[in-house]
Design a protein around this motif. Structure first.
Motif, PDB file in Angstrom:
ATOM      1  N   LYS A  74      37.385  24.787  44.472  1.00 17.39           N
ATOM      2  CA  LYS A  74      37.499  24.765  45.934  1.00 17.39           C
ATOM      3  C   LYS A  74      36.471  25.668  46.621  1.00 17.39           C
ATOM      4  CE  LYS A  74      41.256  22.199  45.765  1.00 17.39           C
ATOM      5  NZ  LYS A  74      41.276  20.804  46.230  1.00 17.39           N
ATOM      6  N   ALA A  75      36.167  26.798  46.005  1.00 18.07           N
ATOM      7  CA  ALA A  75      35.229  27.745  46.617  1.00 18.07           C
ATOM      8  C   ALA A  75      34.617  28.606  45.525  1.00 18.07           C
ATOM      9  CB  ALA A  75      35.941  28.630  47.651  1.00 18.07           C
ATOM     10  N   ALA A  76      33.430  29.145  45.791  1.00 12.59           N
ATOM     11  CA  ALA A  76      32.740  30.028  44.853  1.00 12.59           C
ATOM     12  C   ALA A  76      31.904  31.021  45.636  1.00 12.59           C
ATOM     13  CB  ALA A  76      31.860  29.222  43.894  1.00 12.59           C
ATOM     14  N   GLU A  77      31.988  32.283  45.251  1.00 11.17           N
ATOM     15  CA  GLU A  77      31.192  33.345  45.888  1.00 11.17           C
ATOM     16  C   GLU A  77      30.546  34.196  44.802  1.00 11.17           C
ATOM     17  OE1 GLU A  77      33.515  35.690  48.519  1.00 11.17           O
ATOM     18  OE2 GLU A  77      34.059  34.007  49.833  1.00 11.17           O
ATOM     19  N   TRP A  78      29.231  34.388  44.956  1.00 11.21           N
ATOM     20  CA  TRP A  78      28.496  35.259  44.035  1.00 11.21           C
ATOM     21  C   TRP A  78      28.807  36.706  44.369  1.00 11.21           C
ATOM     22  CZ3 TRP A  78      23.354  37.819  44.880  1.00 11.21           C
ATOM     23  CH2 TRP A  78      22.852  38.384  43.694  1.00 11.21           C
ATOM     24  N   GLN A  79      29.062  37.529  43.340  1.00 14.05           N
ATOM     25  CA  GLN A  79      29.430  38.927  43.539  1.00 14.05           C
ATOM     26  C   GLN A  79      28.269  39.892  43.382  1.00 14.05           C
ATOM     27  OE1 GLN A  79      32.730  39.656  44.634  1.00 14.05           O
ATOM     28  NE2 GLN A  79      32.370  37.458  44.889  1.00 14.05           N
ATOM     29  N   GLY A  80      27.071  39.375  43.106  1.00 14.87           N
ATOM     30  CA  GLY A  80      25.905  40.248  42.999  1.00 14.87           C
ATOM     31  C   GLY A  80      25.972  41.126  41.769  1.00 14.87           C
ATOM     32  N   GLY A  81      25.115  42.143  41.748  1.00 14.83           N
ATOM     33  CA  GLY A  81      25.172  43.107  40.659  1.00 14.83           C
ATOM     34  C   GLY A  81      23.959  43.108  39.766  1.00 14.83           C
ATOM     35  N   HIS A  82      23.439  41.931  39.399  1.00 13.38           N
ATOM     36  CA  HIS A  82      22.234  41.888  38.574  1.00 13.38           C
ATOM     37  C   HIS A  82      21.569  40.516  38.716  1.00 13.38           C
ATOM     38  CE1 HIS A  82      25.398  40.346  35.759  1.00 13.38           C
ATOM     39  NE2 HIS A  82      24.485  39.426  35.563  1.00 13.38           N
ATOM     40  N   VAL A  83      20.281  40.474  38.404  1.00  8.66           N
ATOM     41  CA  VAL A  83      19.543  39.221  38.451  1.00  8.66           C
ATOM     42  C   VAL A  83      19.780  38.469  37.140  1.00  8.66           C
ATOM     43  CG1 VAL A  83      17.792  40.155  39.984  1.00  8.66           C
ATOM     44  CG2 VAL A  83      17.463  40.283  37.504  1.00  8.66           C
ATOM     45  N   MET A  84      19.374  37.199  37.114  1.00  7.76           N
ATOM     46  CA  MET A  84      19.533  36.392  35.909  1.00  7.76           C
ATOM     47  C   MET A  84      18.696  36.975  34.773  1.00  7.76           C
ATOM     48  SD  MET A  84      20.827  33.705  34.444  1.00  7.76           S
ATOM     49  CE  MET A  84      21.331  32.485  35.655  1.00  7.76           C
ATOM     50  N   PRO A  85      19.297  37.205  33.596  1.00 10.97           N
ATOM     51  CA  PRO A  85      18.514  37.688  32.448  1.00 10.97           C
ATOM     52  C   PRO A  85      17.427  36.688  32.077  1.00 10.97           C
ATOM     53  CG  PRO A  85      20.877  37.858  32.026  1.00 10.97           C
ATOM     54  CD  PRO A  85      20.717  37.052  33.280  1.00 10.97           C
ATOM     55  N   THR A  86      16.406  37.174  31.387  1.00  8.00           N
ATOM     56  CA  THR A  86      15.319  36.315  30.928  1.00  8.00           C
ATOM     57  C   THR A  86      15.038  36.604  29.458  1.00  8.00           C
ATOM     58  OG1 THR A  86      13.657  37.945  31.624  1.00  8.00           O
ATOM     59  CG2 THR A  86      14.245  36.238  33.223  1.00  8.00           C
ATOM     60  N   GLY A  87      14.250  35.738  28.833  1.00 10.55           N
ATOM     61  CA  GLY A  87      13.795  35.969  27.470  1.00 10.55           C
ATOM     62  C   GLY A  87      14.935  36.131  26.470  1.00 10.55           C
ATOM     63  N   ASP A  88      14.798  37.141  25.599  1.00  9.99           N
ATOM     64  CA  ASP A  88      15.806  37.396  24.573  1.00  9.99           C
ATOM     65  C   ASP A  88      17.169  37.701  25.189  1.00  9.99           C
ATOM     66  OD1 ASP A  88      13.953  36.997  22.601  1.00  9.99           O
ATOM     67  OD2 ASP A  88      13.598  39.123  22.212  1.00  9.99           O
ATOM     68  N   ALA A  89      17.170  38.380  26.330  1.00  8.88           N
ATOM     69  CA  ALA A  89      18.437  38.711  26.987  1.00  8.88           C
ATOM     70  C   ALA A  89      19.160  37.444  27.434  1.00  8.88           C
ATOM     71  CB  ALA A  89      18.189  39.637  28.172  1.00  8.88           C
ATOM     72  N   LEU A  90      18.416  36.464  27.961  1.00  6.31           N
ATOM     73  CA  LEU A  90      19.021  35.200  28.387  1.00  6.31           C
ATOM     74  C   LEU A  90      19.627  34.467  27.198  1.00  6.31           C
ATOM     75  CD1 LEU A  90      19.562  33.078  30.575  1.00  6.31           C
ATOM     76  CD2 LEU A  90      17.279  32.152  30.101  1.00  6.31           C
ATOM     77  N   MET A  91      18.875  34.378  26.093  1.00  2.00           N
ATOM     78  CA  MET A  91      19.398  33.712  24.905  1.00  2.00           C
ATOM     79  C   MET A  91      20.612  34.447  24.356  1.00  2.00           C
ATOM     80  SD  MET A  91      17.737  30.980  24.517  1.00  2.00           S
ATOM     81  CE  MET A  91      18.476  30.563  22.949  1.00  2.00           C
ATOM     82  N   SER A  92      20.604  35.769  24.452  1.00  2.00           N
ATOM     83  CA  SER A  92      21.752  36.548  23.989  1.00  2.00           C
ATOM     84  C   SER A  92      22.977  36.266  24.849  1.00  2.00           C
ATOM     85  CB  SER A  92      21.420  38.042  24.019  1.00  2.00           C
ATOM     86  OG  SER A  92      20.368  38.349  23.123  1.00  2.00           O
ATOM     87  N   GLY A  93      22.768  36.120  26.155  1.00  2.00           N
ATOM     88  CA  GLY A  93      23.871  35.768  27.035  1.00  2.00           C
ATOM     89  C   GLY A  93      24.446  34.400  26.713  1.00  2.00           C
ATOM     90  N   TYR A  94      23.579  33.432  26.439  1.00  2.00           N
ATOM     91  CA  TYR A  94      24.046  32.106  26.034  1.00  2.00           C
ATOM     92  C   TYR A  94      24.820  32.179  24.713  1.00  2.00           C
ATOM     93  CZ  TYR A  94      21.176  29.861  29.636  1.00  2.00           C
ATOM     94  OH  TYR A  94      20.637  29.452  30.840  1.00  2.00           O
ATOM     95  N   TYR A  95      24.392  33.093  23.840  1.00  2.00           N
ATOM     96  CA  TYR A  95      25.099  33.278  22.569  1.00  2.00           C
ATOM     97  C   TYR A  95      26.519  33.789  22.815  1.00  2.00           C
ATOM     98  CZ  TYR A  95      26.461  35.650  18.248  1.00  2.00           C
ATOM     99  OH  TYR A  95      27.150  36.098  17.157  1.00  2.00           O
ATOM    100  N   LEU A  96      26.681  34.757  23.710  1.00  2.00           N
ATOM    101  CA  LEU A  96      28.022  35.234  24.058  1.00  2.00           C
ATOM    102  C   LEU A  96      28.877  34.079  24.566  1.00  2.00           C
ATOM    103  CD1 LEU A  96      27.341  38.568  26.023  1.00  2.00           C
ATOM    104  CD2 LEU A  96      27.531  38.226  23.557  1.00  2.00           C
ATOM    105  N   ASN A  97      28.291  33.241  25.432  1.00  2.61           N
ATOM    106  CA  ASN A  97      29.028  32.118  26.004  1.00  2.61           C
ATOM    107  C   ASN A  97      29.454  31.125  24.924  1.00  2.61           C
ATOM    108  OD1 ASN A  97      28.567  33.319  28.443  1.00  2.61           O
ATOM    109  ND2 ASN A  97      27.172  31.762  29.218  1.00  2.61           N
ATOM    110  N   GLU A  98      28.561  30.881  23.964  1.00  2.00           N
ATOM    111  CA  GLU A  98      28.910  29.947  22.896  1.00  2.00           C
ATOM    112  C   GLU A  98      30.065  30.479  22.050  1.00  2.00           C
ATOM    113  OE1 GLU A  98      26.816  27.242  19.378  1.00  2.00           O
ATOM    114  OE2 GLU A  98      25.671  28.856  20.327  1.00  2.00           O
ATOM    115  N   LEU A  99      30.069  31.776  21.802  1.00  2.00           N
ATOM    116  CA  LEU A  99      31.192  32.370  21.064  1.00  2.00           C
ATOM    117  C   LEU A  99      32.507  32.154  21.806  1.00  2.00           C
ATOM    118  CD1 LEU A  99      29.772  35.800  19.820  1.00  2.00           C
ATOM    119  CD2 LEU A  99      30.234  33.753  18.454  1.00  2.00           C
ATOM    120  N   LEU A 100      32.513  32.394  23.102  1.00  2.00           N
ATOM    121  CA  LEU A 100      33.745  32.230  23.881  1.00  2.00           C
ATOM    122  C   LEU A 100      34.192  30.771  23.897  1.00  2.00           C
ATOM    123  CD1 LEU A 100      33.021  34.594  26.913  1.00  2.00           C
ATOM    124  CD2 LEU A 100      34.466  35.050  24.934  1.00  2.00           C
TER     125      LEU A 100
END
Length: 249
Positions: A74-100
């Motif tokens: 119904k609704a979505a609001e960004w809470q800020g805090g950090h920019v989108m990770p890039t490089g190895d950090a981005l792939m690591s974030g996707y890895y966390l998501n795949e585990l979940l």
């Protein structure tokens, strides 16, 4: 009967895929309701206000409702805090998501794990590459503990005998923590395993476990990877294989 509506729910997008020409199905991790599936209607239209918001690894507050297995966003609001990770950090974030996605059942709340995930995402997005490996090992340990798949790390699993500080022990699927043998490629000392258990036992274990993992990340990585692959039922996670392929280019 009125449909139940949830508002202002902390959440992260884990995965998104097409549902129709204009809509998406989102797999989200929420703090109070666990992993959920939501349909985001019309989000692919250029005029949709959701388009720049519904991105992985970004802290959101969502509102959704409905009685079906797949709820309606119904609704979505960004809470800020950090920019989108890039490089190895981005792939690591996707890895966390795949585990979940692989290890959490839908609508099974894990508020403690949600807070750990949010903190680890902030760490890996901070561009401090020197803590990336420790952050990943910390999340793996805390995830396994939260869902009941991590044995005590200060005793041998099958015998419950205490660990000898100078002896070597390996963490293996089904067998748990056992004395290392010649076929075990990696192991830690009893003192190192005990230090990890003590860190995990802290009231706020994230920082303590980060420090403990920093000293043993190299030896811990293949043991946790084998255990996670076993419980996910796959020989290798997709993001792990992608990271290996990119490194070999």
């Amino acid at each position: 009967m009125a449909t139940k509506r949830i508002s202002d729910e902390p959440a992260y997008v884990l995965h998104r895929y097409d549902w129709s020409e204009s809509s998406l199905i989102l797999e989200v991790f929420t703090r109070h309701h666990g992993r959920m599936a939501l349909v985001a209607k019309g989000v692919k239209r250029p005029s949709s206000s959701f388009r720049p918001i519904l991105l992985p690894l970004q802290p959101l507050h969502l509102a959704f409702g409905g009685d079906a297995e797949i709820k309606t966003l119904k609704a979505a609001e960004w809470q800020g805090g950090h920019v989108m990770p890039t490089g190895d950090a981005l792939m690591s974030g996707y890895y966390l998501n795949e585990l979940l996605l692989n290890l959490l059942a839908r609508e099974d709340p894990h508020p403690v794990l949600f807070d750990v995930y949010a903190s680890v995402v902030q760490v890996i997005a901070s561009e401090h590459g020197e803590v990336l490996e420790s952050a990943l090992r910390t999340f793996e340990l805390l995830l396994l503990r939260e869902i009941g798949l991590l044995p005590q790390l200060d005793a041998q699993t099958m015998t419950l005998l205490a660990l000898h500080p100078a002896e070597r022990y390996s963490l293996v699927p089904e067998g748990g923590l056992r004395q290392a043998s010649e076929i075990d490629r990696t192991s830690l000392s009893g003192a190192q395993w005990t230090a990890l258990q003590q860190a995990l036992a802290q009231r706020a274990p994230l920082t303590a476990t980060l420090r403990a993992c920093a000293e043993v990340a190299t030896e811990l990585k293949p043991q946790l990877r084998t255990l996670l692959n076993y419980h996910c039922g796959v020989p290798a996670l997709r993001t792990r294989q992608m990271m290996i392929d990119l490194q070999n280019l």
